[in-house]
Design a protein around this motif. Structure first.
Motif, mmCIF file in Angstrom:
data_model
loop_
_atom_site.group_PDB
_atom_site.id
_atom_site.type_symbol
_atom_site.label_atom_id
_atom_site.label_comp_id
_atom_site.label_asym_id
_atom_site.label_seq_id
_atom_site.Cartn_x
_atom_site.Cartn_y
_atom_site.Cartn_z
ATOM 1 N N LEU A 194 10.964 -40.654 -8.793
ATOM 2 C CA LEU A 194 12.192 -40.018 -7.952
ATOM 3 C C LEU A 194 12.031 -38.355 -8.159
ATOM 4 O O LEU A 194 11.904 -38.092 -9.084
ATOM 5 C CB LEU A 194 13.518 -40.731 -8.860
ATOM 6 C CG LEU A 194 13.735 -41.859 -8.477
ATOM 7 C CD1 LEU A 194 15.169 -42.570 -8.986
ATOM 8 C CD2 LEU A 194 13.828 -42.331 -7.127
ATOM 9 N N ALA A 195 12.592 -37.834 -7.418
ATOM 10 C CA ALA A 195 12.424 -36.218 -7.112
ATOM 11 C C ALA A 195 10.745 -36.095 -7.445
ATOM 12 O O ALA A 195 10.439 -35.177 -8.585
ATOM 13 C CB ALA A 195 13.351 -35.635 -8.014
ATOM 14 N N CYS A 196 10.011 -36.603 -6.887
ATOM 15 C CA CYS A 196 8.578 -36.574 -7.183
ATOM 16 C C CYS A 196 7.922 -35.063 -6.904
ATOM 17 O O CYS A 196 6.671 -34.996 -7.489
ATOM 18 C CB CYS A 196 7.710 -37.663 -6.523
ATOM 19 S SG CYS A 196 7.817 -37.385 -4.624
ATOM 20 N N VAL A 218 9.850 -40.248 -4.196
ATOM 21 C CA VAL A 218 11.231 -39.918 -3.186
ATOM 22 C C VAL A 218 11.387 -38.433 -3.555
ATOM 23 O O VAL A 218 11.575 -37.968 -4.793
ATOM 24 C CB VAL A 218 12.266 -40.732 -3.664
ATOM 25 C CG1 VAL A 218 13.499 -40.307 -2.660
ATOM 26 C CG2 VAL A 218 11.995 -42.360 -3.297
ATOM 27 N N ASP A 219 11.654 -37.781 -2.574
ATOM 28 C CA ASP A 219 12.295 -36.037 -2.772
ATOM 29 C C ASP A 219 12.874 -35.736 -1.513
ATOM 30 O O ASP A 219 12.493 -36.084 -0.276
ATOM 31 C CB ASP A 219 10.855 -35.445 -3.013
ATOM 32 C CG ASP A 219 11.274 -33.771 -3.720
ATOM 33 O OD1 ASP A 219 10.687 -33.948 -4.975
ATOM 34 O OD2 ASP A 219 11.580 -33.088 -3.235
ATOM 35 N N MET A 220 13.639 -34.640 -1.636
ATOM 36 C CA MET A 220 14.390 -34.177 -0.581
ATOM 37 C C MET A 220 13.690 -33.156 0.078
ATOM 38 O O MET A 220 14.300 -32.584 1.141
ATOM 39 C CB MET A 220 15.832 -33.499 -0.988
ATOM 40 C CG MET A 220 15.629 -32.535 -2.083
ATOM 41 S SD MET A 220 17.298 -31.922 -2.630
ATOM 42 C CE MET A 220 17.906 -31.325 -0.935
ATOM 43 N N PHE A 262 11.798 -40.233 -13.581
ATOM 44 C CA PHE A 262 12.436 -39.175 -12.890
ATOM 45 C C PHE A 262 12.534 -37.938 -13.682
ATOM 46 O O PHE A 262 13.150 -37.719 -14.680
ATOM 47 C CB PHE A 262 14.176 -39.820 -13.063
ATOM 48 C CG PHE A 262 15.141 -39.159 -12.029
ATOM 49 C CD1 PHE A 262 15.017 -37.912 -11.530
ATOM 50 C CD2 PHE A 262 15.987 -40.018 -11.534
ATOM 51 C CE1 PHE A 262 15.715 -37.359 -10.608
ATOM 52 C CE2 PHE A 262 16.809 -39.529 -10.271
ATOM 53 C CZ PHE A 262 16.831 -38.110 -9.910
ATOM 54 N N ASN A 263 11.574 -37.105 -13.200
ATOM 55 C CA ASN A 263 11.203 -35.975 -14.162
ATOM 56 C C ASN A 263 11.512 -34.538 -13.407
ATOM 57 O O ASN A 263 11.285 -34.356 -12.509
ATOM 58 C CB ASN A 263 9.782 -35.924 -14.469
ATOM 59 C CG ASN A 263 9.165 -34.780 -15.233
ATOM 60 O OD1 ASN A 263 9.736 -34.794 -16.502
ATOM 61 N ND2 ASN A 263 8.338 -34.020 -14.853
ATOM 62 N N GLY A 264 12.438 -33.956 -14.357
ATOM 63 C CA GLY A 264 12.663 -32.586 -14.185
ATOM 64 C C GLY A 264 13.705 -32.396 -12.862
ATOM 65 O O GLY A 264 13.802 -31.336 -12.301
#
Ligand SMILES: C[S@@+](CC[C@H](N)C(=O)[O-])C[C@H]1O[C@@H](n2cnc3c(N)ncnc32)[C@H](O)[C@@H]1O
Length: 374
Positions: A194-196, A218-220, A262-264
């Motif tokens: 998540l937020a890769c 997954v990232d925005m 879920f890093n950073g």
């Protein structure tokens, strides 16, 4: 990427020391910029944020950055902070804070020694020295709305340039990602990143998981995902989904992942409780979740430096205390397995238990992200 995990395992104090030293490098840049930009002339007498902003010509959209800068300079000991009639006021302690001319880099030598002690490569921090003063010399970053007028922002935060790579691959950061990935690798072969970002976590999973793995990132940010899609993940099948995680996880099957990284970025999530429930749903019973490099309220002396750094980002952060995060995780049903800390950045490794979870109490409604209701 150059952190030698074998040498730093079991040495948590060095990790904390290095992180605080790392933040000193940045906070010294803040002080250097303030001194060059005549910031301290605006705080000769006790003044409110509004008065200081008016004297310096701060753009209204940069008030958050000004507040964070004042707090950072107060924590460094350059400013005195008081509260008068419910408002914070600031006054300079000295006209010239202790900064080294040119690089604004007082923490560097000590940081180099710590990194050498880790088996990390101190030369990886040379980008800071190369950059000179990351904030520029004239406070112009406070006086304009444009992010690209901020040398600090342009170098570190831009996704169109390549400089963010230095930030995401530096040893202090990579260390946490690698530890998180190592913790997750034993859970199986199907992972959610998540937020890769540009795929460094996915890459690490591909390297570490024996026998190959499948990763959904997954990232925005489209630019980050474009970068992630360019990488060849030997040993991993990687797919990427564009999604703002503040709107929820993408549609994913229940119990379908062995591990979640879920890093950073968990500090960017406003409704943490809702996202944890969704992560719990998609994780298989017995699966693991690592929330790594999560910036939180710690009271440690690197907190205000990083808060200033985050204040320059367009994205909002919603930091909470680590204890509140632990309560949220346990209310969701996760069982804590391991935690470690690097200054104000925390890492927590939890598991979804095998067997049905009975919540001890109803999930509490969120009010403010940093406040736990009674
Ligand atoms: C510091 S980077 C970490 C990237 C990656 N996890 C790593 O280990 O290198 C933070 C990432 O979080 C992403 N991000 C921030 N807020 C987000 C949100 N609300 N939804 C999805 N991604 C988000 C950013 O686009 C960026 O790629």
């Amino acid at each position: 990427m150059c952190v030698d995990m074998a040498r730093i395992q079991g040495d948590p104090y060095r990790m904390i020391e290095a992180t605080v030293e790392h933040s000193n490098v940045v906070s010294n840049q803040v002080a250097a910029c303030a001194a060059h930009g005549r910031f301290f002339d605006a705080v000769e007498h006790f003044s409110t944020v509004g008065e200081i902003g008016g004297r310096l010509g701060v753009h209204p959209t940069k008030t958050k950055a000004l507040v964070a800068m004042l707090k950072c300079l107060a924590d460094r000991g350059d400013l005195e902070e008081r509260e008068v009639a419910g408002k914070k006021v600031y006054r300079r302690k000295t006209a010239a804070p202790q900064v080294r001319e040119g690089t604004g880099d007082l923490g560097r030598a000590k940081l180099d020694r710590v990194m050498d002690g880790w088996g990390g490569n101190a030369a990886d921090f040379n980008w800071i020295a190369r950059a000179g003063n990351l904030l520029g010399h004239d406070l112009s970053f406070l006086k304009t709305d444009a992010a690209d007028k901020v040398p600090f922002g342009r170098r570190l935060l831009s996704t169109s340039g390549m400089d963010w790579k230095y930030l995401l691959t530096e040893p202090v950061y990579d260390l946490g990602r690698l530890k998180a990935v190592r913790d997750l690798a034993n859970y199986g072969s199907r992972f959610l990143d998540l937020a890769c970002g540009p795929g460094f976590g996915t890459q690490r999973l591909a390297e570490v998981v024996v026998g190959g793995c499948e990763v959904v990132g997954v990232d925005m940010s489209n630019e980050m995902l474009e970068e992630a899609r360019r990488v060849i993940y030997s040993g991993a099948k990687a797919t990427f989904i564009l999604r703002d995680l503040n709107t929820g996880l993408p549609p994913l099957q229940e119990n379908s992942f062995d591990g979640i990284l879920f890093n950073g970025a968990f500090h960017f999530i406003q409704d943490k409780r809702a996202r944890l429930l969704e992560m719990y749903r998609v994780l298989r019973p017995g699966g693991g979740l690592v929330l790594a490099h999560n910036f939180g309220r710690s009271g440690l002396n690197d907190e205000s430096t990083w808060e200033f750094y985050f204040a320059l980002l367009k994205a909002e952060i919603y930091p909470i205390e680590f204890e509140d995060l632990r309560i949220m995780l346990s209310d969701t049903g996760f069982v804590e397995y391991d935690q470690y800390h690097r200054g104000s950045f925390s890492y927590i490794h939890v598991r979804k238990p095998v067997g049905e979870f009975q919540p001890a109490r109803q999930p509490l409604p969120m009010t403010k992200a940093n406040e736990r209701p009674e």
